[in-house]
Structures are given as structure tokens and as C-alpha cells.
Design an enzyme around this catalytic site. Sequence first.
Site, PDB file in Angstrom:
ATOM      1  N   ASP A  12       0.995  -1.368  -0.383  1.00 34.84           N
ATOM      2  CA  ASP A  12       0.413  -0.075   0.051  1.00 34.84           C
ATOM      3  C   ASP A  12       0.765   1.324   0.247  1.00 34.84           C
ATOM      4  O   ASP A  12       0.982   2.029   1.123  1.00 34.84           O
ATOM      5  CB  ASP A  12      -1.313  -0.018   1.095  1.00 34.84           C
ATOM      6  CG  ASP A  12      -1.369  -1.093   1.550  1.00 34.84           C
ATOM      7  OD1 ASP A  12      -1.940  -1.804   0.433  1.00 34.84           O
ATOM      8  OD2 ASP A  12      -2.026  -1.190   2.641  1.00 34.84           O
ATOM      9  N   GLU A 220     -11.034   0.304  -3.214  1.00 35.49           N
ATOM     10  CA  GLU A 220     -10.642   0.846  -2.587  1.00 35.49           C
ATOM     11  C   GLU A 220      -9.116   1.716  -3.020  1.00 35.49           C
ATOM     12  O   GLU A 220      -9.278   1.813  -4.579  1.00 35.49           O
ATOM     13  CB  GLU A 220     -10.149  -0.344  -1.524  1.00 35.49           C
ATOM     14  CG  GLU A 220      -8.974  -0.812  -1.715  1.00 35.49           C
ATOM     15  CD  GLU A 220      -8.897  -2.703  -0.638  1.00 35.49           C
ATOM     16  OE1 GLU A 220      -9.502  -2.378   0.632  1.00 35.49           O
ATOM     17  OE2 GLU A 220      -8.206  -3.333  -1.105  1.00 35.49           O
TER      18      GLU A 220
HETATM   19  O1  FUB Z   1      -3.302  -2.936   3.586  1.00 33.43           O
HETATM   20  C1  FUB Z   1      -4.628  -3.176   3.626  1.00 33.43           C
HETATM   21  C2  FUB Z   1      -5.742  -3.384   3.017  1.00 33.43           C
HETATM   22  O2  FUB Z   1      -5.060  -3.918   1.700  1.00 33.43           O
HETATM   23  C3  FUB Z   1      -5.905  -2.202   2.516  1.00 33.43           C
HETATM   24  O3  FUB Z   1      -6.194  -0.872   2.696  1.00 33.43           O
HETATM   25  C4  FUB Z   1      -6.306  -1.990   1.273  1.00 33.43           C
HETATM   26  O4  FUB Z   1      -6.004  -1.154  -0.054  1.00 33.43           O
HETATM   27  C5  FUB Z   1      -5.546  -3.420   0.684  1.00 33.43           C
HETATM   28  O5  FUB Z   1      -4.880  -2.898   0.125  1.00 33.43           O
END
Ligand code: FUB
Length: 321
Positions: A12, A220
Site C-alpha cells: 500500500d 479501495e
Molecule cells: O493493507 C490493508 C488493506 O489491503 C489496504 O488498506 C487495502 O487498500 C488493501 O491493500
Amino acid sequence: MRYLVPNDYMADPSVHVFNGKLYIYPSHDWESGVPENDSGDHFNMKDYHVFSMDDVENGEVTDHGVALDVKDIPWAGRQLWDGDVAHKNGKYYLYFPLKDKNDVFRTGVAISDRPEGPFIPQPDPMRGSYSIDYSILEEKNEYYFYFGGIWGGQLQRYKDNKALENGATYPASDEPAICPRVAKLSDDMLQFAEDPRPIVILDKDGSPITAGDTARRYFEAAWVHKYNGKYYFSYSTGDTHLICYATGDNPYGPFTYQGVVLTPVCGWTTHHCITEFKGKWYLFHHDCVPSGGKTWLRSLKVTELKYNADGSIQTIDGGGN
Ligand code: FUB
């Protein structure tokens, strides 16, 4: 393509240029033993490291060590997910999503005099904050804070910035998809300066992308950058494993869907950022090749990103299925 931190698991990435250097703010994966589920409990991260480098292609990547630890955050429950950092008046502000003691994601702010930290957390989360995955765009001394993620990111639990009494609502497949949010930050950088607004992603015919359009709807990993006067809003489609992008003329949107930045990688999640450094553009992201496909143990990568003459982004092959 280059793996940046071969001896640890980082995911991320949020990447910014501060004082002429690149600073990388990733999530820090580890083998916590928490079983995998659709809420992402297996992403049980407990600290952040910060990395820096002078040269993307060959330069040494410096690990500045632990910049923030969950045990130092007074309101902490669990799970430090994808944060971002902004710089204002000589201070660096780290915004981090963390579940509180009621298992609800809130936004914490931690402050440092240096881009690499260590960062000192504020005693409480930001008022009215919710959900995950942050990207901050600075423009003319204003800071636009983008956020949101569905499923484990809890965005489906909110409407008009209020928690839903029935827990969560997903739209029908022919209704507009759940929108990420944006709000300006306050002068002191510690709160929202306004109520977060939904960001609409439109199809080229002007209609909102629908919830059933899972290869294009927002899931996301919001990231916003500016190129040739246009705002590029890029994001993950989650369960269809793409990084897509949409463009617009205003930091609040709306943004019009344009195409795919990155095809699926090895691993369930895909998450990226796009940053310019020394005249070239780069896509920072992660995959699970080094861990042998363990989706909770992700490795940080960088590859050059190229634009076509019309401003469209050339799709990058993620190498996954
Ligand atoms: O790393 C945890 C979660 O997984 C992140 O917040 C999302 O974007 C995904 O990558």
C-alpha cells in the site's frame, strides 16, 4: 520493475517528494497468524516504517526504522492500514487508518518535524472520520483528503457521513456504486475543514458507474495526482483486482472513467500510488510473488508509468492471473 524492500513485507505505498528525496510510506505486513476472511482481518499490521531514496531505478533504499507503533496510540484497537503523509510549515502529518477499541476504522494523525518520523500520535482520532485508504493532494496551500474502502474498509456502513443504523447497505447492481469521499483539511491539519463529500466516477456517457460494474467501480486505494492540468483519480476495483483511473477538472470530481493502469498482480489486493520524480512518472505498488502468493505478505515494487500524447495512461502488466 524493481522490488524495493526485498528483506521485509511492505504494501500500500504512498510516495511523496520531500526536500528533493522520495519518501515511501507503506503498510508493514507480517505473519500474524490471523486467518484470512473477507473483512481483511489477516492484514493485522502493528507499525509503520518509512523509506527514502534518491534514485528510483538503482539507488539505495534507506529504511528509517519504526516511525509509529500501534502500542503508542492511546485509542488503538487493531490493524494499521494504508496511510499517507502531508507536509505543511515544516511539520509532517501522518494520517493512518486504525480500528478503535470498538473495531471501527477511524483516522489518526501523528506529527513529526522530519519526513521519516518518528511520528507522535494525537490522543484521539479525527472527529467524524471513518473508513480507510488515504491520499492527500496539496494544491495552493489547500490539502484535499481522499478516503474510503468497501467490505473490510467499512465504507458501506456510512451514508451522508453518518453510521447506518442497520449496519451496512450495498446498492443494487444497477444503482450507482458506493463513492469514495473527499474533504479539505483544517488549517492546523488535524481535522476535516468541511463535511466529506462523495466523489462520483462517471462513465463516458455521463452516468455514474454502477455497483454491478465490478471491473470499473471503486473498491479501495484512492490516489490522486495531477498531470498536464488534469486531476487523475486512480483506485483499486478490489474483487476484480484492477487498478483503474478516471480524470476530471476539479479535485472534488466528478471523474470520468478512462481505463486500466495495472492488470491483476499475484495476490488478492492491488494498491498503488503514482508519483513524479526527476522528470519521470512511477507506479509504486505491491504483489505477493516473493511470499509465494500469501496474500497478507506483500512486497513493494516500482515501475515506470508512461502517458500517451492524449494524456491517457499506458496499461502496465501486473503479471498475475
Ligand atoms: O493493507 C490493508 C488493506 O489491503 C489496504 O488498506 C487495502 O487498500 C488493501 O491493500
